[in-house]
Design a protein around this motif. Sequence first.
Motif, short mmCIF file in Angstrom:
data_model
loop_
_atom_site.label_atom_id
_atom_site.label_comp_id
_atom_site.label_asym_id
_atom_site.label_seq_id
_atom_site.Cartn_x
_atom_site.Cartn_y
_atom_site.Cartn_z
N VAL A 105 0.84 -1.18 0.00
CA VAL A 105 0.00 0.00 0.00
C VAL A 105 0.88 1.24 0.00
CG1 VAL A 105 -1.75 1.25 1.34
CG2 VAL A 105 -1.83 -1.23 1.21
N ASP A 106 0.46 2.27 -0.72
CA ASP A 106 1.16 3.55 -0.71
C ASP A 106 1.00 4.22 0.65
OD1 ASP A 106 2.15 3.60 -3.37
OD2 ASP A 106 0.18 4.21 -4.11
N TYR A 107 2.07 4.84 1.12
CA TYR A 107 2.03 5.54 2.40
C TYR A 107 1.01 6.67 2.34
CZ TYR A 107 3.37 8.32 6.41
OH TYR A 107 3.35 9.03 7.59
N PRO A 110 -5.31 5.02 4.08
CA PRO A 110 -5.79 4.17 5.18
C PRO A 110 -5.88 2.71 4.71
CG PRO A 110 -7.31 6.00 4.80
CD PRO A 110 -6.31 6.00 3.69
N ILE A 111 -5.13 1.85 5.36
CA ILE A 111 -5.02 0.46 4.92
C ILE A 111 -6.38 -0.25 4.92
CG2 ILE A 111 -4.03 -1.79 5.51
CD1 ILE A 111 -1.50 -0.26 6.38
N THR A 112 -7.18 -0.02 5.93
CA THR A 112 -8.48 -0.70 5.97
C THR A 112 -9.40 -0.25 4.84
OG1 THR A 112 -9.28 0.94 7.57
CG2 THR A 112 -8.42 -1.14 8.46
N ASP A 113 -9.32 1.03 4.47
CA ASP A 113 -10.13 1.53 3.35
C ASP A 113 -9.63 0.95 2.02
OD1 ASP A 113 -11.51 2.99 5.21
OD2 ASP A 113 -10.65 4.94 4.63
N VAL A 141 -1.43 -7.25 3.66
CA VAL A 141 -0.60 -6.08 3.38
C VAL A 141 0.80 -6.40 3.86
CG1 VAL A 141 -0.28 -3.62 3.79
CG2 VAL A 141 -2.59 -4.56 3.63
N ASP A 142 1.71 -6.58 2.91
CA ASP A 142 3.08 -6.99 3.21
C ASP A 142 4.04 -5.83 3.41
OD1 ASP A 142 2.56 -9.75 3.14
OD2 ASP A 142 2.68 -9.76 0.96
N ASP A 143 3.68 -4.65 2.91
CA ASP A 143 4.61 -3.53 3.01
C ASP A 143 3.86 -2.23 2.75
OD1 ASP A 143 6.99 -2.17 3.32
OD2 ASP A 143 7.97 -3.01 1.55
N VAL A 144 4.50 -1.14 3.11
CA VAL A 144 4.00 0.20 2.81
C VAL A 144 5.09 0.90 2.01
CG1 VAL A 144 3.30 2.42 3.77
CG2 VAL A 144 2.58 0.32 4.87
N ASP A 145 4.72 1.43 0.85
CA ASP A 145 5.69 2.15 0.03
C ASP A 145 5.77 3.59 0.50
OD1 ASP A 145 7.42 2.27 -2.44
OD2 ASP A 145 5.98 3.87 -2.87
N LEU A 146 6.98 4.01 0.87
CA LEU A 146 7.18 5.36 1.41
C LEU A 146 7.51 6.38 0.33
CD1 LEU A 146 9.21 4.41 4.60
CD2 LEU A 146 6.76 4.84 4.38
N GLY A 147 7.43 5.99 -0.90
CA GLY A 147 7.75 6.92 -1.97
C GLY A 147 9.22 6.82 -2.33
N ASP A 148 9.90 7.95 -2.34
CA ASP A 148 11.31 7.98 -2.73
C ASP A 148 12.20 7.73 -1.52
OD1 ASP A 148 10.59 8.56 -5.33
OD2 ASP A 148 10.60 10.72 -4.97
N GLU A 149 12.28 6.48 -1.11
CA GLU A 149 13.12 6.11 0.03
C GLU A 149 14.60 6.26 -0.29
OE1 GLU A 149 11.75 2.09 0.60
OE2 GLU A 149 10.86 2.68 2.50
N ASP A 150 14.96 6.12 -1.55
CA ASP A 150 16.37 6.11 -1.95
C ASP A 150 16.99 7.50 -1.93
OD1 ASP A 150 16.19 3.39 -2.32
OD2 ASP A 150 15.66 3.58 -4.44
#
Length: 160
Positions: A105-107, A110-113, A141-150
Amino acid sequence: MTDTTPRPATERSRPAAETTAHHGPKPSLNAPETRGHTTIADTVAEKIAGMATREVPGIHNLGSGMARTIGGVRERMPGGQPSITRGVHVEVGEHEAAVDLDVVVDYGYPITDVAADVRTSVIAAVERMTGLDVIEVNVAVDDVDLGDEDEADDSEQRVE
């Protein structure tokens, strides 16, 4: 030379009662949808569920960590294409289907939504396209993508 092969009777040689054409459906036959059996492969339902999941806002990717890593490598190879079914598992029965999804899921969403929207989208797509009753859609839900982590913050460098 004489042809001695017996030939079937032609329209002209049949009695008048036999040559009358039947117009409309034959009374002894069932409706077309009851003549035969349709089977739907698990992979077909997996593709439908995968596409429906990717259309939901807030879904960044599908698949668990290792599957995403291997899939990413495979996609970068020449001729590699993204896997639509990565992170999707569907069990198809005769009249029902059960769906299991691994998502990222993108950071900020809301994960439940997002999970509820995924269930709605997948159920609607699979039932509409296959005619199967979807009895459950399990979303992991295995992970949350924080966008540009790099990208590191260049304003605070410790060493020049």
